[in-house]
Design a protein around this motif. Structure first.
Motif, PDB file in Angstrom:
ATOM      1  N   GLY A 108       0.789  -1.224   0.000  1.00  0.00           N
ATOM      2  CA  GLY A 108       0.000   0.000   0.000  1.00  0.00           C
ATOM      3  C   GLY A 108       0.822   1.275   0.000  1.00  0.00           C
ATOM      4  N   GLU A 109       0.242   2.328   0.507  1.00  0.00           N
ATOM      5  CA  GLU A 109       0.864   3.638   0.462  1.00  0.00           C
ATOM      6  C   GLU A 109       2.089   3.746   1.367  1.00  0.00           C
ATOM      7  N   CYS A 110       2.278   2.795   2.273  1.00  0.00           N
ATOM      8  CA  CYS A 110       3.422   2.857   3.184  1.00  0.00           C
ATOM      9  C   CYS A 110       4.681   2.275   2.569  1.00  0.00           C
ATOM     10  N   VAL A 111       4.583   1.622   1.392  1.00  0.00           N
ATOM     11  CA  VAL A 111       5.742   0.911   0.873  1.00  0.00           C
ATOM     12  C   VAL A 111       6.446   1.703  -0.224  1.00  0.00           C
ATOM     13  N   GLN A 112       7.696   1.311  -0.447  1.00  0.00           N
ATOM     14  CA  GLN A 112       8.485   1.829  -1.552  1.00  0.00           C
ATOM     15  C   GLN A 112       8.968   0.638  -2.359  1.00  0.00           C
ATOM     16  N   HIS A 113       8.606   0.631  -3.634  1.00  0.00           N
ATOM     17  CA  HIS A 113       8.964  -0.485  -4.511  1.00  0.00           C
ATOM     18  C   HIS A 113       9.738   0.068  -5.695  1.00  0.00           C
ATOM     19  N   ARG A 114      10.956  -0.402  -5.876  1.00  0.00           N
ATOM     20  CA  ARG A 114      11.825   0.060  -6.959  1.00  0.00           C
ATOM     21  C   ARG A 114      11.913   1.589  -6.966  1.00  0.00           C
ATOM     22  N   GLY A 115      12.015   2.161  -5.776  1.00  0.00           N
ATOM     23  CA  GLY A 115      12.175   3.595  -5.628  1.00  0.00           C
ATOM     24  C   GLY A 115      10.902   4.395  -5.752  1.00  0.00           C
TER      25      GLY A 115
ATOM     26  N   GLY B 155       0.213   6.433  -4.363  1.00  0.00           N
ATOM     27  CA  GLY B 155      -0.876   6.929  -3.545  1.00  0.00           C
ATOM     28  C   GLY B 155      -2.237   6.719  -4.162  1.00  0.00           C
ATOM     29  N   LEU B 156      -2.305   5.934  -5.245  1.00  0.00           N
ATOM     30  CA  LEU B 156      -3.571   5.651  -5.910  1.00  0.00           C
ATOM     31  C   LEU B 156      -3.976   4.203  -5.676  1.00  0.00           C
ATOM     32  N   VAL B 157      -5.250   3.929  -5.858  1.00  0.00           N
ATOM     33  CA  VAL B 157      -5.776   2.623  -5.475  1.00  0.00           C
ATOM     34  C   VAL B 157      -5.343   1.507  -6.416  1.00  0.00           C
ATOM     35  N   ALA B 158      -5.360   1.750  -7.719  1.00  0.00           N
ATOM     36  CA  ALA B 158      -5.094   0.673  -8.666  1.00  0.00           C
ATOM     37  C   ALA B 158      -3.751  -0.033  -8.410  1.00  0.00           C
ATOM     38  N   PRO B 159      -2.634   0.699  -8.203  1.00  0.00           N
ATOM     39  CA  PRO B 159      -1.384  -0.003  -7.911  1.00  0.00           C
ATOM     40  C   PRO B 159      -1.453  -0.831  -6.627  1.00  0.00           C
ATOM     41  N   LEU B 160      -2.189  -0.332  -5.622  1.00  0.00           N
ATOM     42  CA  LEU B 160      -2.283  -1.053  -4.359  1.00  0.00           C
ATOM     43  C   LEU B 160      -3.011  -2.382  -4.541  1.00  0.00           C
ATOM     44  N   PHE B 161      -4.011  -2.391  -5.397  1.00  0.00           N
ATOM     45  CA  PHE B 161      -4.728  -3.633  -5.657  1.00  0.00           C
ATOM     46  C   PHE B 161      -3.869  -4.612  -6.458  1.00  0.00           C
ATOM     47  N   GLU B 162      -3.035  -4.089  -7.332  1.00  0.00           N
ATOM     48  CA  GLU B 162      -2.100  -4.959  -8.056  1.00  0.00           C
ATOM     49  C   GLU B 162      -1.103  -5.578  -7.072  1.00  0.00           C
ATOM     50  N   GLN B 163      -0.637  -4.765  -6.142  1.00  0.00           N
ATOM     51  CA  GLN B 163       0.259  -5.286  -5.109  1.00  0.00           C
ATOM     52  C   GLN B 163      -0.438  -6.353  -4.275  1.00  0.00           C
ATOM     53  N   ALA B 164      -1.711  -6.143  -3.969  1.00  0.00           N
ATOM     54  CA  ALA B 164      -2.467  -7.074  -3.129  1.00  0.00           C
ATOM     55  C   ALA B 164      -2.529  -8.462  -3.747  1.00  0.00           C
ATOM     56  N   LYS B 165      -2.735  -8.529  -5.047  1.00  0.00           N
ATOM     57  CA  LYS B 165      -2.802  -9.828  -5.713  1.00  0.00           C
ATOM     58  C   LYS B 165      -1.471 -10.573  -5.595  1.00  0.00           C
ATOM     59  N   VAL B 166      -0.379  -9.832  -5.761  1.00  0.00           N
ATOM     60  CA  VAL B 166       0.940 -10.458  -5.674  1.00  0.00           C
ATOM     61  C   VAL B 166       1.219 -10.917  -4.241  1.00  0.00           C
ATOM     62  N   CYS B 167       0.937 -10.068  -3.281  1.00  0.00           N
ATOM     63  CA  CYS B 167       1.188 -10.410  -1.884  1.00  0.00           C
ATOM     64  C   CYS B 167       0.361 -11.626  -1.462  1.00  0.00           C
ATOM     65  N   ALA B 168      -0.910 -11.653  -1.842  1.00  0.00           N
ATOM     66  CA  ALA B 168      -1.769 -12.797  -1.514  1.00  0.00           C
ATOM     67  C   ALA B 168      -1.253 -14.075  -2.156  1.00  0.00           C
TER      68      ALA B 168
END
Length: 812
Positions: A276-283, A287-300
């Motif tokens: 989510g918004e607390c992480v830093q990925h590849r620098g 702060g938008l929802v769509a990337p967070l949901f993409e991250q969620a699928k990978v994390c799950a």
């Protein structure tokens, strides 16, 4: 076996989406506990703006109720944030004193609003804009005070300003730069946006630097660096967010701007994931929802021990949730060295489009006023699609590239399954289509309930409706009384009535007479107007080929790889060795990649280029073929069985009847595709009772059926009547087609049309009124003289030589 313990810190959208994805993959793998700092269950944070404006309530933006957590065996602690992580003992401690062990820990601590460090920032009435408590405080302030200042002219600041204005406050937006939403818009689009918001009553102070917030017991004014000031009873800071990493830092996790994670969303501690918004990925921090949901699928995926998911970053897009303003931005919208720009600008109509191209790929887009193709442009960017073959019509959108079956709905029909439709809830096309087909969904409300798509800000409602239409075909009818398109407030029925009553015979005349907003119309209205004119005045209206879809202009179906398929008409499914040889010769000559027998008893030649189409059609017409209209809003097929000529059960010659019907009706334009069938006995092998017009042979003659459909939602026909002779079959068929052509709405199949007007009405027009029936049939026959014309005698010249001119000028 005892379950492993998974603890989620943060009850927001990113963390809970990960849990939802995990439950889909491995629902019984973990004993799950969730800690949330707020006293509420999981809610849709991006819909705080509609709550502030009064368009939604808190209850309406809840994503998961407390009952949902209970149903899934999840322990939820609200209003109790985690204050300490003991990584050595693998224990978390909360503010209330709870201690809980974990086997896997998921951090989703989100972000906090950045407060400009100026004197007075801690005065009562100065706040950020991040959660429900902030919205409640702002609404309370609006009830007691009048003057509001929003510092920040970005996405969140403008939504806050609009919401406060809707609550009755006088709002001034203060922005440091000279353009609004400078991270998402270029200057022309930002100027249109500012003008639109100013017309709604918002005030703007641009290039204004806040020096101090002043007041005694409460904020009273905002003073600027140049010495000027504005009164303020409420000040909302909306100048950005910062990742909330304090807890992770205290636990000794490696952080930079955010908690650093790898492509699996794993931190430097192999037991701890972050999202989510607390992480830093590849620098990059998002702060938008769509990337967070993409991250969620990978994390799950990794929490479920599947191990193959990878997050490689996101291309982001932006929409502004202000009612009545259509705005879309994505990618590198500014362009720069090595980029090309394609522009369309109509300030009077409030429309601006800018596409940025780099190396034959779409690199960025800004759309204002007309955002219907935003999702498609976004998908082209994400997939890195080579757009060189699309470039000529790219700016004008997907509807100008081909017919996916529903006119203005071609965008949704042609979307890939992984294209995101609902940004608020991260719902892709594939999920919606699967829900429609597997759960039997047929309305927008059904889709909202089962998928959450279109249930939030509503900006994707049009796309969801298009998906319903493209998935269900004739089974979906758009809501009544909607305008024909964005160019007008008139409905289909009103436009049709005006064409008849005012004797309008051209698209230009309609646009002028009805005060169309767009002087040339759009891709939605022009095909409809062209059809309505042709059906009303077939002898006086010139068919406008450029208002038809590419499939109708080229007399072939465009395929997913950009090639075309050609289907010559085989009347009644009955062919001859000579016809088969002609088709085989054409297939050899043009190196057709696939030759397929269709479900409509014809032969499909697939894999042809656009340049080959006039030549193969010339050869086929020389051999006696006409078009099968597999591409058209027209008669498609007349399916037959062998009937009494061969079958021991047949009672009438169904093949002959089918051929006569097809010879009568081919080439006719209709509101939507039209299919027929003739069965030689009541066993109904030709499936006549799920066709637009069906004929079933009986001992005494023929039984006629109307309004059937064999799509996702099968609709059996209504019995129209029984007749005795083949001539009567043709008369009733022509009369039914003509009343459907004259009265149905464009892109409305016979099934929803019959349901809308009622079978009693159809019988009254076609069966009971003999004089009226014969008049309908006469008009049908007259129009067919115009429809069944050989295009090779009237071929286009010059710039149009590469295409057929119209459906009217079709092979004979």
């Amino acid at each position: 076996m005892q379950k492993e313990k998974l603890v989620l810190i943060g009850n927001g959208m990113a963390g809970m989406r990960t849990i939802e994805e995990l439950l889909r993959l491995e629902p019984a793998l973990y004993d799950i506990t969730v800690f949330g700092a707020e006293p509420h269950p999981n809610y849709n944070r991006i819909l705080l703006s509609p709550v502030l404006s009064g368009e939604k309530t808190i209850d309406e933006i809840m994503l998961n109720t407390r009952a949902w957590y209970d149903e899934h065996g999840i322990t939820l602690h609200t209003g109790d944030p985690v204050t300490d992580i003991d990584r050595k003992r693998r224990i978390v401690k909360s503010r209330s004193g709870r201690e809980l062990p974990y086997d896997r820990l998921l951090l989703a601590t989100g972000s906090y609003p950045f407060m400009v460090p100026v004197p007075g920032v801690d005065l009562p009435g100065v706040m950020g804009y991040r959660d429900i408590a902030d919205v409640d405080a702002m609404i309370a302030a609006a009830r007691a005070h009048q003057q509001a200042v929003v510092i920040g002219g970005g996405l969140l600041g403008l939504e806050a300003a609009y919401g406060l204005q809707q609550q009755g406050m006088d709002v001034t937006v203060v922005h440091l730069l000279d353009t609004l939403m400078e991270r998402q818009l270029d200057k022309p689009a930002a100027a249109l946006l500012q003008a639109s918001l100013e017309s709604r009553g918002l005030r703007f102070l641009m290039q204004a630097q806040t020096a101090a917030i002043e007041g005694t017991d409460r904020v009273e004014r905002v003073r600027f660096k140049d010495g000027s000031a504005v009164p303020a009873d409420l000040v909302v800071m909306a100048v950005g967010i910062r990742p909330n990493i304090a807890l992770a830092q205290a636990a000794g996790l490696y952080c930079e701007r955010g908690i650093v994670v790898d492509d699996t969303m794993l931190t430097y501690d192999p037991r701890i994931y972050a999202i989510g918004e607390c992480v830093q990925h590849r620098g990059q921090c998002y702060g938008l929802v769509a990337p967070l949901f993409e991250q969620a699928k990978v994390c799950a995926n990794h929490l479920a021990r599947l191990g193959y998911g990878r997050y490689q970053g996101s291309v982001t897009s932006t929409k502004l949730k202000v009612t009545g303003i259509d705005l879309f931005s994505a990618g590198n919208y500014q362009g720069g060295e090595g980029c090309e720009e394609i522009l369309f600008q109509d300030p009077g109509a409030g429309v601006y489009k800018k596409l940025v191209i780099r190396d034959n790929k779409l690199d960025g887009a800004v759309l204002y006023g007309d955002t219907i193709d935003g999702a498609w442009f976004f998908q082209l960017m994400r997939q890195g699609t080579d757009i060189s073959g699309l470039r000529e019509n790219l700016l004008f959108g997907q509807a100008h590239l081909g017919d996916a079956g529903h006119g203005g709905q071609t965008q949704a029909a042609a979307m890939s399954d992984d294209m995101q439709v609902c940004d608020c809830n991260g719902v892709c096309k594939g999920e919606i289509v699967r829900a429609i087909t597997s759960k039997g969904l047929f309305t927008l409300d059904d889709v909202k309930l089962h998928t959450k798509a279109a249930a939030s800000c509503g900006s994707c409602t049009g796309l969801v409706e298009q998906l319903l239409a493209s998935t269900l075909g004739s089974d979906y009818s758009a809501p009544e009384a909607k305008p024909l398109c964005k160019c007008t407030d008139y409905t289909h029925d009103q436009v049709r009535a005006a064409i008849r009553e005012q004797h309008l015979t051209s698209i230009g005349a309609v646009l002028q007479a009805l005060d169309w907003r767009e002087p040339d119309g759009c891709h939605v209205c022009r095909p409809a107007l062209n059809y309505y004119l042709l059906s009303a005045w077939p002898n006086e209206t010139r068919d406008d080929g450029q208002s038809r879809f590419i499939n109708e202009r080229a007399h072939a179906n465009i395929q997913k790889d950009g090639t075309y398929s050609v289907i010559p008409r085989i009347f009644g499914g009955e062919t001859s060795p000579q016809q088969l040889r002609a088709i085989a010769d054409a297939a050899d000559k043009y190196q057709v990649r696939t030759v397929k027998i269709t479900g409509g008893q014809r032969i499909d030649l697939l894999g042809l280029t656009k340049e080959q189409l006039p030549h193969i059609w010339k050869d086929l017409t020389d051999a006696g073929f006409v078009s099968g209209h597999a591409y058209g809003k027209a008669l498609r097929t007349v399916k037959t069985c062998v009937g009494s000529e061969w079958c021991r059960f047949g009672v009438q010659n169904s093949t002959k009847m089918g051929i006569e019907l097809e010879e009568l009706t081919w080439g006719s334009w209709t509101p939507h595709k039209f299919k027929m069938a003739v069965s030689g006995c009541p066993r109904n092998c030709a499936e006549a009772t799920i066709k637009d017009f069906g004929v079933v042979a009986i001992e005494s003659g023929w039984e006629l059926h109307v309004g059937g459909n064999g799509g996702v939602k099968v609709r059996a026909t209504d019995v129209l009547c029984r007749v005795e002779t083949p001539e009567q079959v043709k008369e009733y068929c022509g009369a039914f087609m003509q009343v459907y052509r004259e009265e149905a709405r464009y892109l409305e199949r016979t099934a929803p049309w019959v349901e809308r007007v009622g079978i009693a009405y159809v019988k009254k027009r076609v069966v009971e009124d003999e004089v009226g029936r014969k008049a309908l049939y006469k008009r049908f026959l007259e129009s067919q003289k115009l429809a069944q014309v050989d295009p090779w005698k009237e071929r286009a010249t010059g710039a149009e030589a590469h295409e057929f001119t119209s459906l009217r000028q079709v092979n004979a």
